[in-house]
Write a protein that holds these residues in place. Structure first.
Motif, PDB file in Angstrom:
ATOM      1  N   LEU A 124      -3.578   0.375  -1.357  1.00  0.00           N
ATOM      2  CA  LEU A 124      -3.067  -0.525  -0.325  1.00  0.00           C
ATOM      3  C   LEU A 124      -2.083   0.192   0.591  1.00  0.00           C
ATOM      4  CD1 LEU A 124      -2.532  -3.816  -2.380  1.00  0.00           C
ATOM      5  CD2 LEU A 124      -4.506  -3.143  -0.988  1.00  0.00           C
ATOM      6  N   ASP A 125      -1.286   1.091   0.024  1.00  0.00           N
ATOM      7  CA  ASP A 125      -0.333   1.836   0.835  1.00  0.00           C
ATOM      8  C   ASP A 125      -1.044   2.786   1.788  1.00  0.00           C
ATOM      9  OD1 ASP A 125       2.274   2.375   1.647  1.00  0.00           O
ATOM     10  OD2 ASP A 125       2.453   4.099   0.304  1.00  0.00           O
ATOM     11  N   ALA A 126      -2.266   3.185   1.436  1.00  0.00           N
ATOM     12  CA  ALA A 126      -3.067   4.028   2.322  1.00  0.00           C
ATOM     13  C   ALA A 126      -3.782   3.204   3.388  1.00  0.00           C
ATOM     14  CB  ALA A 126      -4.087   4.819   1.504  1.00  0.00           C
ATOM     15  N   GLY A 127      -3.618   1.879   3.326  1.00  0.00           N
ATOM     16  CA  GLY A 127      -4.198   1.019   4.347  1.00  0.00           C
ATOM     17  C   GLY A 127      -5.579   0.487   4.035  1.00  0.00           C
ATOM     18  N   ARG A 128      -6.053   0.688   2.809  1.00  0.00           N
ATOM     19  CA  ARG A 128      -7.383   0.180   2.497  1.00  0.00           C
ATOM     20  C   ARG A 128      -7.339  -1.328   2.275  1.00  0.00           C
ATOM     21  NH1 ARG A 128      -7.804   5.284   0.218  1.00  0.00           N
ATOM     22  NH2 ARG A 128      -7.400   4.807  -1.976  1.00  0.00           N
ATOM     23  N   PRO A 129      -8.376  -2.064   2.688  1.00  0.00           N
ATOM     24  CA  PRO A 129      -8.414  -3.519   2.480  1.00  0.00           C
ATOM     25  C   PRO A 129      -8.389  -3.864   0.997  1.00  0.00           C
ATOM     26  CG  PRO A 129     -10.087  -2.827   4.070  1.00  0.00           C
ATOM     27  CD  PRO A 129      -9.557  -1.577   3.435  1.00  0.00           C
ATOM     28  N   VAL A 130      -7.927  -5.071   0.693  1.00  0.00           N
ATOM     29  CA  VAL A 130      -7.847  -5.515  -0.695  1.00  0.00           C
ATOM     30  C   VAL A 130      -9.222  -5.471  -1.362  1.00  0.00           C
ATOM     31  CG1 VAL A 130      -7.351  -7.483  -2.185  1.00  0.00           C
ATOM     32  CG2 VAL A 130      -5.787  -6.924  -0.319  1.00  0.00           C
ATOM     33  N   ALA A 131     -10.245  -5.938  -0.658  1.00  0.00           N
ATOM     34  CA  ALA A 131     -11.592  -5.956  -1.246  1.00  0.00           C
ATOM     35  C   ALA A 131     -12.062  -4.543  -1.572  1.00  0.00           C
ATOM     36  CB  ALA A 131     -12.572  -6.636  -0.296  1.00  0.00           C
ATOM     37  N   GLY A 153       4.604 -10.032  -8.377  1.00  0.00           N
ATOM     38  CA  GLY A 153       5.280 -11.251  -7.968  1.00  0.00           C
ATOM     39  C   GLY A 153       4.555 -12.009  -6.885  1.00  0.00           C
ATOM     40  N   TYR A 154       3.531 -11.396  -6.319  1.00  0.00           N
ATOM     41  CA  TYR A 154       2.716 -12.050  -5.299  1.00  0.00           C
ATOM     42  C   TYR A 154       1.333 -11.409  -5.307  1.00  0.00           C
ATOM     43  CZ  TYR A 154       5.841  -8.556  -3.115  1.00  0.00           C
ATOM     44  OH  TYR A 154       6.642  -7.464  -2.861  1.00  0.00           O
ATOM     45  N   GLY A 155       0.419 -12.016  -4.577  1.00  0.00           N
ATOM     46  CA  GLY A 155      -0.948 -11.534  -4.578  1.00  0.00           C
ATOM     47  C   GLY A 155      -1.109 -10.213  -3.849  1.00  0.00           C
ATOM     48  N   PRO A 156      -2.288  -9.587  -3.961  1.00  0.00           N
ATOM     49  CA  PRO A 156      -2.499  -8.273  -3.357  1.00  0.00           C
ATOM     50  C   PRO A 156      -2.414  -8.282  -1.833  1.00  0.00           C
ATOM     51  CG  PRO A 156      -4.551  -9.159  -4.235  1.00  0.00           C
ATOM     52  CD  PRO A 156      -3.462 -10.039  -4.738  1.00  0.00           C
ATOM     53  N   LYS A 157      -2.762  -9.394  -1.198  1.00  0.00           N
ATOM     54  CA  LYS A 157      -2.655  -9.436   0.263  1.00  0.00           C
ATOM     55  C   LYS A 157      -1.202  -9.398   0.715  1.00  0.00           C
ATOM     56  CE  LYS A 157      -7.065 -11.721   1.228  1.00  0.00           C
ATOM     57  NZ  LYS A 157      -7.745 -12.890   1.848  1.00  0.00           N
ATOM     58  N   THR A 158      -0.329 -10.108   0.003  1.00  0.00           N
ATOM     59  CA  THR A 158       1.093 -10.049   0.346  1.00  0.00           C
ATOM     60  C   THR A 158       1.650  -8.664   0.058  1.00  0.00           C
ATOM     61  OG1 THR A 158       1.385 -12.405  -0.095  1.00  0.00           O
ATOM     62  CG2 THR A 158       3.368 -11.038  -0.112  1.00  0.00           C
ATOM     63  N   ALA A 160       0.026  -5.907   0.229  1.00  0.00           N
ATOM     64  CA  ALA A 160      -0.455  -5.048   1.311  1.00  0.00           C
ATOM     65  C   ALA A 160       0.398  -5.223   2.570  1.00  0.00           C
ATOM     66  CB  ALA A 160      -1.922  -5.364   1.612  1.00  0.00           C
ATOM     67  N   ARG A 161       0.803  -6.459   2.860  1.00  0.00           N
ATOM     68  CA  ARG A 161       1.673  -6.702   4.029  1.00  0.00           C
ATOM     69  C   ARG A 161       3.024  -6.020   3.865  1.00  0.00           C
ATOM     70  NH1 ARG A 161       2.863 -12.594   5.341  1.00  0.00           N
ATOM     71  NH2 ARG A 161       3.638 -11.694   7.288  1.00  0.00           N
ATOM     72  N   VAL A 162       3.577  -6.126   2.660  1.00  0.00           N
ATOM     73  CA  VAL A 162       4.880  -5.517   2.387  1.00  0.00           C
ATOM     74  C   VAL A 162       4.805  -3.999   2.549  1.00  0.00           C
ATOM     75  CG1 VAL A 162       6.508  -5.015   0.524  1.00  0.00           C
ATOM     76  CG2 VAL A 162       5.759  -7.371   0.932  1.00  0.00           C
ATOM     77  N   LEU A 163       3.770  -3.387   1.989  1.00  0.00           N
ATOM     78  CA  LEU A 163       3.623  -1.931   2.089  1.00  0.00           C
ATOM     79  C   LEU A 163       3.349  -1.504   3.525  1.00  0.00           C
ATOM     80  CD1 LEU A 163       1.481  -1.307  -1.131  1.00  0.00           C
ATOM     81  CD2 LEU A 163       3.935  -0.891  -0.820  1.00  0.00           C
ATOM     82  N   ARG A 164       2.589  -2.307   4.251  1.00  0.00           N
ATOM     83  CA  ARG A 164       2.318  -1.993   5.662  1.00  0.00           C
ATOM     84  C   ARG A 164       3.600  -2.052   6.486  1.00  0.00           C
ATOM     85  NH1 ARG A 164      -1.963  -5.873   8.280  1.00  0.00           N
ATOM     86  NH2 ARG A 164      -0.210  -7.310   7.998  1.00  0.00           N
TER      87      ARG A 164
END
Length: 212
Positions: A124-131, A153-158, A160-164
């Protein structure tokens, strides 16, 4: 301890005036003036309160703290909880008296963190989609969401937003223009970046960066 970094903060020292704590996917064990607190995963900027104090913290790599604490991460989301709420009083007293030794002792009783969680963070930190990340790990969306809630503490989409957001801040702090920062960090455009910064940090990007 594997998967954790020790840090300190002294009144008037480097970082003492850093202000807001932004979401980064991590959790911390905090120690100050005899108090032991757990900082859960944040979904928005956190403004520390109270008078200046010396703090020591153990910052856990995303996904590693719940196994050590024995508490799913989502139960601590956006919270600062006294460790005595999570562990027996006798264990907290022992940790307070011998913080490092007790922490290592408990870590020895805990199995290593699931390596798939670290791989998920890296993907996710490399920008790959959750799927895409789920396919690379060979897991289903339901498993990934359930494990993410417990570990981060939250789902993978959240997550991914935090890391982005963290990628964008790192770029912007080096002087990269906001429009380029947005595209390089994985946002659709600068407006998308601006919306996420307001939602996660509670202020415009220029204000967050100190008026740049």
């Amino acid at each position: 301890m594997p998967g954790a970094v020790l840090w300190t903060k002294t009144p008037g020292g480097p970082g003492a005036g850093a202000g807001l704590v932004l979401p980064d996917g991590c959790m911390d064990l905090l120690w100050s003036e005899g108090r032991l607190l757990v900082a859960g995963p944040d979904t928005r900027a956190y403004a520390p309160g109270g008078p200046p104090a010396h703090w020591t913290g153990l910052r856990f790599f995303p996904g590693t703290a719940p196994g050590w604490l024995g508490v799913p991460a989502h139960e601590l989301r956006d919270r600062r909880a006294d460790l005595a709420e999570l562990w027996p009083a006798a264990e907290v007293r022992r940790l307070r008296a011998r913080l490092e030794a007790a922490a290592l002792e408990r870590a020895e009783r805990t199995g290593p963190p699931d390596p798939r969680l670290r791989r998920l963070v890296a993907a996710l930190d490399a920008g790959r989609p959750v799927a895409t990340a789920a396919d690379e790990l060979g897991v289903g969306a339901r498993w990934l969401h359930r494990r993410s809630l417990a570990a981060f503490g939250y789902g993978p989409k959240t997550l991914a937003r935090v890391l982005r957001l963290q990628r964008a801040l790192a770029l912007a702090r080096t002087g990269v223009p906001f429009a380029q920062t947005a595209l390089r960090a994985g946002f659709a455009d600068q407006a998308h970046l601006a919306r996420d910064v307001r939602e996660l940090a509670g202020m415009p990007l220029s204000e967050l960066l100190g008026g740049r």
